[in-house]
Design an enzyme around this catalytic site. Structure first.
Site, PDB file in Angstrom:
ATOM      1  N   ASP A 177       2.357   2.002  -3.035  1.00 54.33           N
ATOM      2  CA  ASP A 177       2.409   2.452  -4.441  1.00 54.33           C
ATOM      3  C   ASP A 177       1.501   3.649  -4.713  1.00 54.33           C
ATOM      4  O   ASP A 177       1.929   4.630  -5.324  1.00 54.33           O
ATOM      5  CB  ASP A 177       2.172   1.296  -5.436  1.00 54.33           C
ATOM      6  CG  ASP A 177       0.845   0.564  -5.299  1.00 54.33           C
ATOM      7  OD1 ASP A 177       0.109   0.811  -4.326  1.00 54.33           O
ATOM      8  OD2 ASP A 177       0.557  -0.277  -6.182  1.00 54.33           O
ATOM      9  N   ASP A 220       1.399  -3.652  -9.529  1.00 55.89           N
ATOM     10  CA  ASP A 220       1.180  -4.975 -10.128  1.00 55.89           C
ATOM     11  C   ASP A 220       1.390  -4.931 -11.635  1.00 55.89           C
ATOM     12  O   ASP A 220       1.997  -5.827 -12.228  1.00 55.89           O
ATOM     13  CB  ASP A 220      -0.242  -5.460  -9.829  1.00 55.89           C
ATOM     14  CG  ASP A 220      -0.557  -5.441  -8.348  1.00 55.89           C
ATOM     15  OD1 ASP A 220       0.384  -5.373  -7.544  1.00 55.89           O
ATOM     16  OD2 ASP A 220      -1.752  -5.472  -8.002  1.00 55.89           O
ATOM     17  N   HIS A 245       0.833  -1.215   0.000  1.00 56.06           N
ATOM     18  CA  HIS A 245       0.000   0.000   0.000  1.00 56.06           C
ATOM     19  C   HIS A 245       0.866   1.262   0.000  1.00 56.06           C
ATOM     20  O   HIS A 245       0.423   2.319   0.454  1.00 56.06           O
ATOM     21  CB  HIS A 245      -0.995   0.015   1.176  1.00 56.06           C
ATOM     22  CG  HIS A 245      -2.106  -0.989   1.008  1.00 56.06           C
ATOM     23  ND1 HIS A 245      -3.376  -0.655   0.652  1.00 56.06           N
ATOM     24  CD2 HIS A 245      -2.095  -2.342   1.125  1.00 56.06           C
ATOM     25  CE1 HIS A 245      -4.123  -1.755   0.579  1.00 56.06           C
ATOM     26  NE2 HIS A 245      -3.361  -2.788   0.854  1.00 56.06           N
ATOM     27  N   GLY A 302      -7.649 -14.525  -7.232  1.00 57.69           N
ATOM     28  CA  GLY A 302      -8.156 -14.070  -5.931  1.00 57.69           C
ATOM     29  C   GLY A 302      -7.200 -14.376  -4.790  1.00 57.69           C
ATOM     30  O   GLY A 302      -7.600 -14.440  -3.637  1.00 57.69           O
ATOM     31  N   ALA A 303      -5.933 -14.586  -5.111  1.00 54.01           N
ATOM     32  CA  ALA A 303      -4.960 -15.004  -4.092  1.00 54.01           C
ATOM     33  C   ALA A 303      -3.968 -13.897  -3.761  1.00 54.01           C
ATOM     34  O   ALA A 303      -3.055 -14.092  -2.984  1.00 54.01           O
ATOM     35  CB  ALA A 303      -4.214 -16.246  -4.563  1.00 54.01           C
ATOM     36  N   SER A 355      -1.872 -11.108  -8.249  1.00 52.14           N
ATOM     37  CA  SER A 355      -2.072 -10.233  -9.411  1.00 52.14           C
ATOM     38  C   SER A 355      -2.397 -10.966 -10.689  1.00 52.14           C
ATOM     39  O   SER A 355      -1.842 -10.644 -11.750  1.00 52.14           O
ATOM     40  CB  SER A 355      -0.851  -9.340  -9.629  1.00 52.14           C
ATOM     41  OG  SER A 355      -0.714  -8.473  -8.564  1.00 52.14           O
ATOM     42  N   SER A 356      -3.327 -11.915 -10.606  1.00 55.00           N
ATOM     43  CA  SER A 356      -3.773 -12.546 -11.850  1.00 55.00           C
ATOM     44  C   SER A 356      -4.435 -11.495 -12.748  1.00 55.00           C
ATOM     45  O   SER A 356      -4.339 -11.576 -13.972  1.00 55.00           O
ATOM     46  CB  SER A 356      -4.740 -13.689 -11.556  1.00 55.00           C
ATOM     47  OG  SER A 356      -5.854 -13.212 -10.846  1.00 55.00           O
ATOM     48  N   SER A 357      -5.075 -10.490 -12.157  1.00 55.20           N
ATOM     49  CA  SER A 357      -5.754  -9.515 -13.021  1.00 55.20           C
ATOM     50  C   SER A 357      -4.762  -8.598 -13.723  1.00 55.20           C
ATOM     51  O   SER A 357      -4.933  -8.309 -14.908  1.00 55.20           O
ATOM     52  CB  SER A 357      -6.823  -8.736 -12.268  1.00 55.20           C
ATOM     53  OG  SER A 357      -6.366  -8.311 -11.029  1.00 55.20           O
TER      54      SER A 357
END
Ligand code: GLA
Length: 399
Positions: A43, A178, A41, A128-129, A132-134
């Site tokens: 960034d 990310d 937190h 959702g882990a 940073s899959s998104s």
């Protein structure tokens, strides 16, 4: 020659692409997930972070279309969608397709002409882990769209478009870490990133130290609302501090002495959030120095301190995460361990002597299963390169 796992994945994806879109893909884009070693937190407070890209990624096979449509297929969801490039707006599509819509829209708004495309999407970053899959999906899709339209790769533009996608299409006011690490990651290195000007410095990771990621498998239910609340609290801290310190633009510009001298101006929860961010920025810079010296003991001690601050001052941990972190911190061979990512569940990251990884993983798994009731997932990650786009030659297209 024997096929590698990456070859097998590509071949399987190409078969599905051809079957679905009736023509072979011309490009394969890949962008990694990430694990943040330290700097949580910071960034969006214009501060410093120290993430590494991991060897799990989003993959996009792509082919240009002559019209203005994006036809999409997501292997992981066995789901398709079609988007009209001239009618991209937030909230029209939901879920995975919203990330694609957002990237096409944001790149267009940043003056990149984007043309129609067929895209087949797959990936192996746990979702959702907190890995940073998104961002991996955003950067892989964006890089494919740029390549198809003949634009040279532009990592910072991709990262900014990804961040804007989060803000406008997903309604999470995320920072840019990310997406920057998905775009700029470097094999065997962590990246010290200054999130004010996006300058980054690769720092080598020691080969005798492994990155062990433990997934609590706690769904990050509070993640969106908690994240946005914390961001608002940091903004509030800046607003209140500016009454005394008009030169500051972000918590990045505040040091511990400033904060202590003005502590009475901040309500207690806001003071705690600010104290986490201000101390975390200092820890990131100190840990980068320690890593450059190869002083992994010091690095680990800073990770442990960062966890305390993230748990007590930022209040972003969960009971399950505490089991993972406290178990790891007590084991021989573990230099440091902490909650990584946006908070409220997800994963921990631990730095572990490579010759002790097996024992450490089995002891963490056993304790977690006993105390929480089910097994965690554990990934030993290799620091990897950022986004790549590979044009596919005729042989590969028909493999
Ligand atoms: C999420 C956000 C990032 C960053 C981290 C916390 O991953 O997407 O921008 O703020 O949380 O460090």
């Amino acid at each position: 020659m024997a096929h590698t796992a990456a070859d097998r994945r590509r071949i399987a994806m190409i078969r599905q692409f051809c079957a679905r879109f009736d023509a072979p893909p011309t490009h394969l884009s890949r962008a990694p997930g990430r694990v943040n070693l330290i700097g949580e937190h910071t960034d969006y407070n214009d501060g410093f972070v120290l993430p590494a890209a991991i060897d799990r990624a989003a993959y996009v096979l792509a082919r240009a279309r002559p019209d203005r449509r994006l036809r999409l297929y997501a292997v992981q969801y066995a789901a398709e969608a079609t988007l009209d490039l001239d009618r991209l707006r937030p909230d029209v599509v939901q879920g995975w397709a919203a990330y694609v819509a957002g990237m096409a829209d944001e790149l267009s708004r940043a003056d990149f002409a984007i043309g129609g495309a067929d895209l087949l999407i797959d990936g192996d970053v746990p979702q959702g882990a907190g890995l940073s899959s998104s961002a991996a999906l955003e950067v892989a899709v964006g890089a494919a769209l740029l390549a198809l339209s003949g634009h040279p790769p532009d990592p910072v533009a991709l990262a900014r478009a990804g961040q804007q996608t989060e803000h406008r299409y997903i309604h999470v006011r995320s920072g840019i870490m990310d997406q920057l690490i998905a775009a700029l990651g470097r094999r065997h290195h962590a990246l010290l990133i200054d999130c004010r000007d996006y300058r980054s410095e690769p720092i080598p990771l020691r080969p005798d130290v492994a990155i062990v990621v433990c997934n609590s498998k706690v769904r990050r239910e509070l993640a969106h609302s908690g994240y946005n609340t914390r961001r608002a609290e940091c903004d509030e801290a800046v607003r209140l501090l500016r009454e005394r310190l008009p030169h500051i633009r972000a918590l990045r510009d505040v040091d511990m002495a400033h904060l202590e001298a003005n502590a009475e101006r901040l309500p207690p929860p806001i003071l705690k959030r600010a104290r986490h961010v201000v101390s975390e920025n200092e820890r990131v810079l100190q840990s980068a120095e320690a890593l450059k010296r190869g002083d992994i003991q010091r690095f680990g001690a800073l990770m442990n301190e960062a966890h305390r601050s993230y748990r007590d001052d930022f209040e972003a941990s969960t009971p399950e995460i505490e089991v993972l972190v406290s178990t790891a911190q007590g084991l021989p061979g573990v230099y440091g361990s902490r909650l990584t990512g946006g908070g409220w569940g997800g994963c921990t990251v631990s730095l572990v002597a490579t010759d002790q990884v097996e024992q450490v993983c089995s002891r963490i798994a056993a304790t977690y299963e006993r105390e929480v009731g089910y097994a965690p997932e554990i990934y030993v990650c290799a620091a990897s390169d950022g986004v790549t786009v590979q044009p596919l030659d005729a042989d590969q297209q028909h493999s």
